[in-house]
Design an enzyme around this catalytic site. Structure first.
Site, PDB file in Angstrom:
ATOM      1  N   LYS A  27       0.836  -1.209   0.000  1.00 24.94           N
ATOM      2  CA  LYS A  27       0.000   0.000   0.000  1.00 24.94           C
ATOM      3  C   LYS A  27       0.867   1.253   0.000  1.00 24.94           C
ATOM      4  O   LYS A  27       0.648   2.168  -0.787  1.00 24.94           O
ATOM      5  CB  LYS A  27      -0.927  -0.040   1.230  1.00 24.94           C
ATOM      6  N   SER A  28       1.861   1.299   0.870  1.00 23.27           N
ATOM      7  CA  SER A  28       2.713   2.498   0.951  1.00 23.27           C
ATOM      8  C   SER A  28       3.404   2.760  -0.378  1.00 23.27           C
ATOM      9  O   SER A  28       3.484   3.903  -0.845  1.00 23.27           O
ATOM     10  CB  SER A  28       3.791   2.303   2.028  1.00 23.27           C
ATOM     11  N   ARG A  32       2.959   5.927  -3.338  1.00 16.76           N
ATOM     12  CA  ARG A  32       4.111   6.720  -3.789  1.00 16.76           C
ATOM     13  C   ARG A  32       4.355   6.544  -5.283  1.00 16.76           C
ATOM     14  O   ARG A  32       4.805   7.467  -5.962  1.00 16.76           O
ATOM     15  CB  ARG A  32       5.344   6.328  -2.967  1.00 16.76           C
ATOM     16  N   GLY A 100      -4.985   7.800   5.528  1.00 17.09           N
ATOM     17  CA  GLY A 100      -4.088   8.782   6.145  1.00 17.09           C
ATOM     18  C   GLY A 100      -2.882   9.072   5.270  1.00 17.09           C
ATOM     19  O   GLY A 100      -2.425  10.223   5.184  1.00 17.09           O
ATOM     20  N   ARG A 128      -8.479  12.078  12.575  1.00 17.66           N
ATOM     21  CA  ARG A 128      -7.043  11.831  12.795  1.00 17.66           C
ATOM     22  C   ARG A 128      -6.233  13.136  12.767  1.00 17.66           C
ATOM     23  O   ARG A 128      -6.570  14.084  12.058  1.00 17.66           O
ATOM     24  CB  ARG A 128      -6.543  10.821  11.765  1.00 17.66           C
ATOM     25  N   GLN A 175       4.870   9.160   7.286  1.00  9.95           N
ATOM     26  CA  GLN A 175       3.947  10.048   6.572  1.00  9.95           C
ATOM     27  C   GLN A 175       4.374  11.498   6.735  1.00  9.95           C
ATOM     28  O   GLN A 175       4.339  12.275   5.774  1.00  9.95           O
ATOM     29  CB  GLN A 175       2.524   9.846   7.089  1.00  9.95           C
ATOM     30  N   ASP A 321       2.194  -1.067  11.851  1.00 12.86           N
ATOM     31  CA  ASP A 321       0.883  -1.496  11.361  1.00 12.86           C
ATOM     32  C   ASP A 321       0.562  -2.947  11.722  1.00 12.86           C
ATOM     33  O   ASP A 321      -0.551  -3.416  11.464  1.00 12.86           O
ATOM     34  CB  ASP A 321       0.810  -1.331   9.841  1.00 12.86           C
ATOM     35  N   ARG A 398      -7.198  -3.489   9.736  1.00  7.67           N
ATOM     36  CA  ARG A 398      -6.195  -4.400  10.299  1.00  7.67           C
ATOM     37  C   ARG A 398      -6.726  -5.116  11.551  1.00  7.67           C
ATOM     38  O   ARG A 398      -6.341  -6.241  11.837  1.00  7.67           O
ATOM     39  CB  ARG A 398      -4.891  -3.658  10.594  1.00  7.67           C
TER      40      ARG A 398
HETATM   41  C1  S3P Z   1       2.704   4.894   6.276  1.00  9.70           C
HETATM   42  C2  S3P Z   1       3.285   5.254   7.462  1.00  9.70           C
HETATM   43  C3  S3P Z   1       2.763   4.797   8.765  1.00  9.70           C
HETATM   44  C4  S3P Z   1       1.812   3.623   8.631  1.00  9.70           C
HETATM   45  C5  S3P Z   1       0.825   3.834   7.528  1.00  9.70           C
HETATM   46  C6  S3P Z   1       1.525   3.994   6.203  1.00  9.70           C
HETATM   47  C7  S3P Z   1       3.279   5.404   5.012  1.00  9.70           C
HETATM   48  O1  S3P Z   1       2.047   5.864   9.368  1.00  9.70           O
HETATM   49  O2  S3P Z   1       1.154   3.393   9.842  1.00  9.70           O
HETATM   50  O3  S3P Z   1      -0.049   2.735   7.430  1.00  9.70           O
HETATM   51  O4  S3P Z   1       2.940   4.866   3.936  1.00  9.70           O
HETATM   52  O5  S3P Z   1       4.098   6.332   5.079  1.00  9.70           O
HETATM   53  P1  S3P Z   1       2.777   6.965  10.315  1.00  9.70           P
HETATM   54  O6  S3P Z   1       3.637   7.808   9.455  1.00  9.70           O
HETATM   55  O7  S3P Z   1       1.638   7.744  10.919  1.00  9.70           O
HETATM   56  O8  S3P Z   1       3.547   6.175  11.320  1.00  9.70           O
END
Ligand code: S3P
Length: 445
Positions: A27-28, A32, A100, A128, A175, A321, A398
């Site tokens: 996902k991350s 990107r 988020g 959030r 993030q 996560d 999750r």
């Molecule tokens: C993520 C960073 C994490 C993670 C989120 C994805 C990202 O959050 O919990 O699911 O893709 O950069 P935080 O930056 O709030 O720790």
């Protein structure tokens, strides 16, 4: 929206996980891949893109910002990059849904544009905290309005030029780091972020893969504004955060023997493997290779007798996560597991300390929520660890997927309610879990 409250997982107790499966794309990295391809020069071809609601929200936002994207077609995308300064104003608010990552990273990227934007989200995302990004961005010269509580909707005014800053992050957040670095692409001079602890580095790796210089000196990561990104090909690996449910399921269910193919094993993401191994799990990384600047391997996991541990604090951001799933493992481990230093869990898609403690207690587990973690007294490493019952995921993907795995060691059926958001990160979770051996059925009430 109503459908979000109607999907439930019904699970029969027992079973084991076997075979070879591939979890969906990371996902991350999917987020990107779309963001950087969109602002690159030239075309980018992305494969393995996660077709979950979160990454699709990012994709849709870039279409609204004038980027032509073909697909997704079985995880393939063709993105026609518009260059660093080619985005166009969206005609409507950008809806980030539950995501988020979309909201925080896009806030950074869009705060440097010559046009205004509005970012909105679903009720969970709207609760959030966003000041963690709007404050450093304001220091750079961005003009962003939040609600009085520092939450979405976010109104970003047209930028009048950003300036680079040196920002020491108060929380270890990829993030926040990524948001500030993406704004840094549009800033005068150098933008540096200092991490209190290492966090996932996908933004830095992908910027470099697109030919954008990123300098790192220990905990300090810097970019200089105004360079160009060149489009290319990105093969998104399987998501270790999705694999984690299966690593835990196969570890706790007797006679399990499961291989997860093509999983990203970036060292800033493998905290879950280190934690599980410290608990006695049998996990091997097979066929290690590299894919688009990211390390990848096949993960082979077999059932093992787990023991409770004190989770090392330095591993917390590297497994942030995965704690819902790790708590399920802890309930199946001999003795006590203690997690501290994880207050960030309270501001995820749900308050994961509360959601998990409530659900564990409902299934008869001795779980004590702490302000920054949890104490869990495991049952025995053999036999049933959970009684049957009904658990609410609180709309947290999750939490839902973690409790589904608990059925493997339950004495009676488990029902997990409020599961529609599993689609944000893991479409077809129930089907894939059933293929591996979990007795799971989806029901729409
Ligand atoms: C993520 C960073 C994490 C993670 C989120 C994805 C990202 O959050 O919990 O699911 O893709 O950069 P935080 O930056 O709030 O720790």
């Amino acid at each position: 929206m109503t459908a979000q409250h109607e999907l439930r997982f019904d699970l029969m107790p027992g079973g084991k996980l076997t075979g070879r499966i591939a979890v969906p794309g990371d996902k991350s990295i999917s987020h990107r891949a779309v963001m950087l391809s969109a602002i690159a020069d030239g075309e980018s071809r992305i494969s393995g893109f996660l077709e979950g609601a979160d990454s699709l929200a990012t994709l849709k936002a870039f279409r609204q910002l004038g980027v032509v994207i073909e697909g997704p077609d079985l995880g393939q995308l063709l993105v026609r990059g518009v260059g660093l300064h080619g985005l166009r104003p969206a005609r409507a608010p950008l809806d980030m849904g539950n995501s988020g990552t979309s909201m925080r990273l896009l806030t950074g990227l869009l705060s440097g544009q010559y046009f205004a934007s509005e970012l909105v989200g679903d009720p969970s995302l709207t609760r959030r905290p966003m000041r963690r990004v709007t404050e450093p961005l304001a220091e750079m010269g961005a003009r962003i309005t939040t609600s009085a509580e520092g939450t979405a909707p976010l109104l970003l005014q047209a930028a009048e030029g950003l300036r680079g800053i040196r920002y020491a992050m108060p929380v270890a957040s990829a993030q926040v780091k990524s948001s500030v670095l993406l704004a840094g692409l549009y800033a005068q001079g150098e933008t540096c972020v200092i991490e209190p602890a290492p966090t996932r580095d996908h933004t830095e790796r992908m910027l470099r893969a697109f030919g954008y210089a990123v300098h790192q000196d220990g905990a300090c990561i810097c970019v200089r504004g105004g360079q160009r990104l060149s489009g290319g090909t990105i093969a998104v690996p399987g998501d270790i955060s999705s694999a984690a449910f299966f690593l835990i399921g196969a570890s706790i269910a007797a006679d399990s023997d499961l291989t997860l193919t093509g999983v990203g094993v970036n060292p800033t993401r493998t905290g879950v493997i280190e934690i599980l191994k410290a608990m006695g799990a049998e996990i091997d990384l097979l066929n290690p290779r590299e894919q688009g600047g990211e390390p990848v391997a096949d993960l082979h996991v077999r059932a093992a007798a787990l023991k409770g541990i004190r989770i090392p604090t330095e591993l917390v951001p590297l497994a942030i996560d995965e704690f819902p799933a790790i708590f399920i493992a802890a309930a199946c481990a001999e003795g006590e597991t203690l997690l501290r230093g994880a207050e960030e869990l309270r501001v995820k898609e749900s308050d994961r300390i509360q959601s998990m403690a409530k659900g564990l207690q409902a299934l008869g587990v001795e779980a004590e929520p702490l302000p920054d973690g949890m104490r869990i007294l495991g049952g025995s490493s053999l036999g049933n660890a959970f009684q049957g019952g009904s658990v609410d995921s609180h709309g947290d993907h999750r939490v839902a997927m973690a409790f589904a795995m608990a059925a493997l060691r339950a004495s009676a059926p488990i029902e997990v309610r409020n599961c529609a958001n599993v689609n944000t990160s893991f479409p077809r979770y129930a089907a894939l879990a059933a293929e591996a051996g979990l007795e799971i059925v989806e029901r729409y009430d």
